[in-house]
Design a protein around this motif. Sequence first.
Motif, PDB file in Angstrom:
ATOM      1  N   THR A 102      38.566  47.926  47.353  1.00 27.04           N
ATOM      2  CA  THR A 102      37.641  47.103  48.170  1.00 27.04           C
ATOM      3  C   THR A 102      38.560  45.956  47.968  1.00 27.04           C
ATOM      4  N   VAL A 103      38.901  45.524  46.935  1.00 23.99           N
ATOM      5  CA  VAL A 103      40.252  43.943  47.081  1.00 23.99           C
ATOM      6  C   VAL A 103      40.954  44.095  48.310  1.00 23.99           C
ATOM      7  N   VAL A 104      41.589  45.349  48.587  1.00 24.75           N
ATOM      8  CA  VAL A 104      43.254  45.791  49.058  1.00 24.75           C
ATOM      9  C   VAL A 104      42.229  45.476  50.528  1.00 24.75           C
ATOM     10  N   LYS A 105      41.628  46.115  50.776  1.00 19.66           N
ATOM     11  CA  LYS A 105      40.823  46.320  51.921  1.00 19.66           C
ATOM     12  C   LYS A 105      40.085  45.113  52.710  1.00 19.66           C
ATOM     13  N   ARG A 155      35.593  32.467  52.050  1.00 17.51           N
ATOM     14  CA  ARG A 155      34.724  33.252  52.611  1.00 17.51           C
ATOM     15  C   ARG A 155      35.002  34.435  51.286  1.00 17.51           C
ATOM     16  N   GLU A 156      36.931  34.124  51.151  1.00 16.13           N
ATOM     17  CA  GLU A 156      37.311  34.977  50.491  1.00 16.13           C
ATOM     18  C   GLU A 156      37.153  34.813  48.792  1.00 16.13           C
ATOM     19  N   TRP A 157      37.203  33.802  48.928  1.00 14.58           N
ATOM     20  CA  TRP A 157      36.668  32.726  47.286  1.00 14.58           C
ATOM     21  C   TRP A 157      35.564  33.795  46.679  1.00 14.58           C
ATOM     22  N   THR A 158      34.459  32.892  47.241  1.00 12.82           N
ATOM     23  CA  THR A 158      32.978  33.869  47.290  1.00 12.82           C
ATOM     24  C   THR A 158      33.173  34.859  46.848  1.00 12.82           C
ATOM     25  N   TRP A 159      33.754  35.931  47.767  1.00 15.08           N
ATOM     26  CA  TRP A 159      33.293  37.043  47.045  1.00 15.08           C
ATOM     27  C   TRP A 159      34.331  37.695  46.288  1.00 15.08           C
ATOM     28  N   LEU A 160      35.619  37.112  46.016  1.00 19.12           N
ATOM     29  CA  LEU A 160      35.858  37.058  44.712  1.00 19.12           C
ATOM     30  C   LEU A 160      35.413  37.144  43.373  1.00 19.12           C
ATOM     31  N   ALA A 161      34.494  35.763  42.662  1.00 19.48           N
ATOM     32  CA  ALA A 161      34.142  35.272  42.402  1.00 19.48           C
ATOM     33  C   ALA A 161      32.901  35.593  41.917  1.00 19.48           C
ATOM     34  N   SER A 162      32.275  36.087  42.776  1.00 20.22           N
ATOM     35  CA  SER A 162      30.933  36.583  42.296  1.00 20.22           C
ATOM     36  C   SER A 162      30.713  37.481  41.853  1.00 20.22           C
ATOM     37  N   ALA A 221      47.365  41.961  47.987  1.00 24.83           N
ATOM     38  CA  ALA A 221      45.574  41.747  47.219  1.00 24.83           C
ATOM     39  C   ALA A 221      46.170  41.070  45.677  1.00 24.83           C
ATOM     40  N   TRP A 222      47.558  41.565  45.057  1.00 31.53           N
ATOM     41  CA  TRP A 222      47.594  41.747  43.994  1.00 31.53           C
ATOM     42  C   TRP A 222      48.507  40.418  43.926  1.00 31.53           C
ATOM     43  N   GLU A 223      48.643  40.048  44.788  1.00 28.33           N
ATOM     44  CA  GLU A 223      49.080  38.306  44.565  1.00 28.33           C
ATOM     45  C   GLU A 223      48.115  37.270  44.623  1.00 28.33           C
ATOM     46  N   VAL A 224      47.412  37.538  44.977  1.00 30.24           N
ATOM     47  CA  VAL A 224      46.190  36.528  44.951  1.00 30.24           C
ATOM     48  C   VAL A 224      45.378  36.891  43.724  1.00 30.24           C
ATOM     49  N   CYS A 225      45.325  37.920  42.962  1.00 28.30           N
ATOM     50  CA  CYS A 225      44.002  38.452  42.371  1.00 28.30           C
ATOM     51  C   CYS A 225      44.993  37.973  41.140  1.00 28.30           C
ATOM     52  N   ALA A 226      46.363  38.172  41.103  1.00 29.13           N
ATOM     53  CA  ALA A 226      47.291  37.920  40.192  1.00 29.13           C
ATOM     54  C   ALA A 226      47.239  36.718  39.682  1.00 29.13           C
ATOM     55  N   ALA A 227      48.003  35.681  40.906  1.00 28.46           N
ATOM     56  CA  ALA A 227      47.325  33.850  40.558  1.00 28.46           C
ATOM     57  C   ALA A 227      45.853  33.519  40.052  1.00 28.46           C
ATOM     58  N   GLN A 240      49.603  51.378  34.175  1.00 29.60           N
ATOM     59  CA  GLN A 240      49.330  51.783  35.242  1.00 29.60           C
ATOM     60  C   GLN A 240      49.347  50.994  36.783  1.00 29.60           C
ATOM     61  N   HIS A 241      49.685  51.105  37.472  1.00 34.17           N
ATOM     62  CA  HIS A 241      49.145  50.418  39.026  1.00 34.17           C
ATOM     63  C   HIS A 241      49.479  51.211  40.110  1.00 34.17           C
ATOM     64  N   PRO A 242      48.094  51.441  41.167  1.00 33.88           N
ATOM     65  CA  PRO A 242      47.486  50.162  40.764  1.00 33.88           C
ATOM     66  C   PRO A 242      46.565  48.970  39.720  1.00 33.88           C
ATOM     67  N   PRO A 243      46.569  48.597  39.851  1.00 29.93           N
ATOM     68  CA  PRO A 243      44.902  48.732  39.142  1.00 29.93           C
ATOM     69  C   PRO A 243      43.867  48.706  39.516  1.00 29.93           C
ATOM     70  N   GLN A 244      42.750  49.522  39.038  1.00 30.83           N
ATOM     71  CA  GLN A 244      41.457  49.955  39.166  1.00 30.83           C
ATOM     72  C   GLN A 244      40.793  49.189  39.272  1.00 30.83           C
ATOM     73  N   TRP A 245      40.587  47.085  38.611  1.00 28.39           N
ATOM     74  CA  TRP A 245      39.203  46.373  39.109  1.00 28.39           C
ATOM     75  C   TRP A 245      39.778  44.719  39.532  1.00 28.39           C
ATOM     76  N   TRP A 246      39.462  43.981  39.478  1.00 25.33           N
ATOM     77  CA  TRP A 246      38.870  42.716  39.537  1.00 25.33           C
ATOM     78  C   TRP A 246      37.648  42.902  39.430  1.00 25.33           C
ATOM     79  N   ILE A 247      37.876  41.719  38.259  1.00 29.26           N
ATOM     80  CA  ILE A 247      36.964  41.099  36.893  1.00 29.26           C
ATOM     81  C   ILE A 247      36.774  39.531  37.492  1.00 29.26           C
ATOM     82  N   PRO A 248      36.190  38.597  38.144  1.00 33.42           N
ATOM     83  CA  PRO A 248      35.998  37.603  37.784  1.00 33.42           C
ATOM     84  C   PRO A 248      35.364  37.122  35.994  1.00 33.42           C
ATOM     85  N   ASP A 249      35.673  35.737  35.832  1.00 28.81           N
ATOM     86  CA  ASP A 249      35.289  34.798  34.677  1.00 28.81           C
ATOM     87  C   ASP A 249      33.775  35.162  34.609  1.00 28.81           C
ATOM     88  N   PRO A 250      33.189  35.901  33.486  1.00 32.17           N
ATOM     89  CA  PRO A 250      31.726  35.854  33.666  1.00 32.17           C
ATOM     90  C   PRO A 250      31.088  34.375  33.856  1.00 32.17           C
TER      91      PRO A 250
END
Length: 434
Positions: free
Chosen positions: A85-88, A71-78, A96-102, A121-131
Amino acid sequence: MNQPMPSSPQGEFQLHALTGEPSGLSVFAQPSRTDGTFATDSRGRPTVRKVHLKPATPPPRQRPNGLVTDREWTWLASAKRRWDTVVKQLGDATRAWEVCAALAAAGCGVLQCAFARGAVQHPPQWWIPDPALAARQRSTAAGRRDRRNTLETEAAALSEQLTDTWPGAAASLGRPLGGAQLLWVVRAARDLAGEVSHDGIRAFVQAHHPADDKAREDLPLLLRDNGWEEEALRKLGVDRSPYIGVGGPIKANFGTRELDWTGWPGPHDIRLPHDAEIELRCDQGTEQMAVIENRQAAETICDLYPEMPVIWCRGHHSDRVLAAIAQAAANCQRVLICTDADLGGLRIAERLFERLHSITTTVILDVGEREHEPGRAFSVQVLEQLARYRTSPAPIRDFAAALEHRGHAVTQEALVKRTLQAAMRRPHLSDTPA
């Protein structure tokens, strides 16, 4: 910064030796203009306002094993996601940081951060999946929608066909079921309409999903929960006479005949007929009885603890099976319920708890609490089903919450053995009813 910037860069460029640069990821300045160029300061140097964190050399894109649930993968990859919202979604900022950094290190996307005063500057602003990954996820989602529409069309046609003879089954085809559930209900309705009968639930599953004969062995429960008539289940052939395994000091009475399984290596299979009753009985004051889903674990427990009554039963429990277990439990001080730590095991535990907790102390054991190798990750549909148990009685709610948090199944036989042994060494284990 410790290195000169390009005088007039086109597109992103790498920055080095920065404050806030994360381990394992590199920092790439991002253009400030839509044409891929940078605004400049009074000295003509490119002005960097935002950066992407990613590997210096793009690795082959691959989802890391065990990092996130389906479920998390589908949300992050889409789609692109704001950091709050990533933290939530992932529970807390650290995860959130460990997952997105990995994920970024695995080539699955980038972290976008603000850049000011020569530092990330931290925290990040966005998580952007590979297009390409996001496009594939969107394509997959579109395919799922198309298959769902086709399935719903067939369900509506079957509902109209069955409504006069099997109104309960027909009504189930219009319920808001998850995709996997609707698929199996449609398969059952298709066979019912075609007067196809099967030699038991396993034969039904093998006919429709031969690659995984345990795929939907809880189908009778699914159909009953959605209003199917008992006669429809019998006509379909998925409600054959149930089997139950007994071991240890348990007596079985059938009419005037009695079998005493004390001292015999168990469990022994007993078929509970439709038209007669087999009564199971433990001696008055029996300290504890175990009800186990895993057959091999039940055999091991019978061998190790021949003085303890053991009942083995897997899959959906019919009312006859539940009645037999309740008869045996009536003379026991407590019952230990030990199922697989997955959705099927949760449903088994729920049925048993509902029937037994008013009779005796009823303890639900979670084999996943012990150290283990992660099993198959739960699908989005399974996680949605688990979430529905948040208002259940405490023991069922807590078991479901543990499964949802864990995100994968645990079914190893050795864990069942160790979990039961640990519970049996705690004679004052508290009761678990709500």
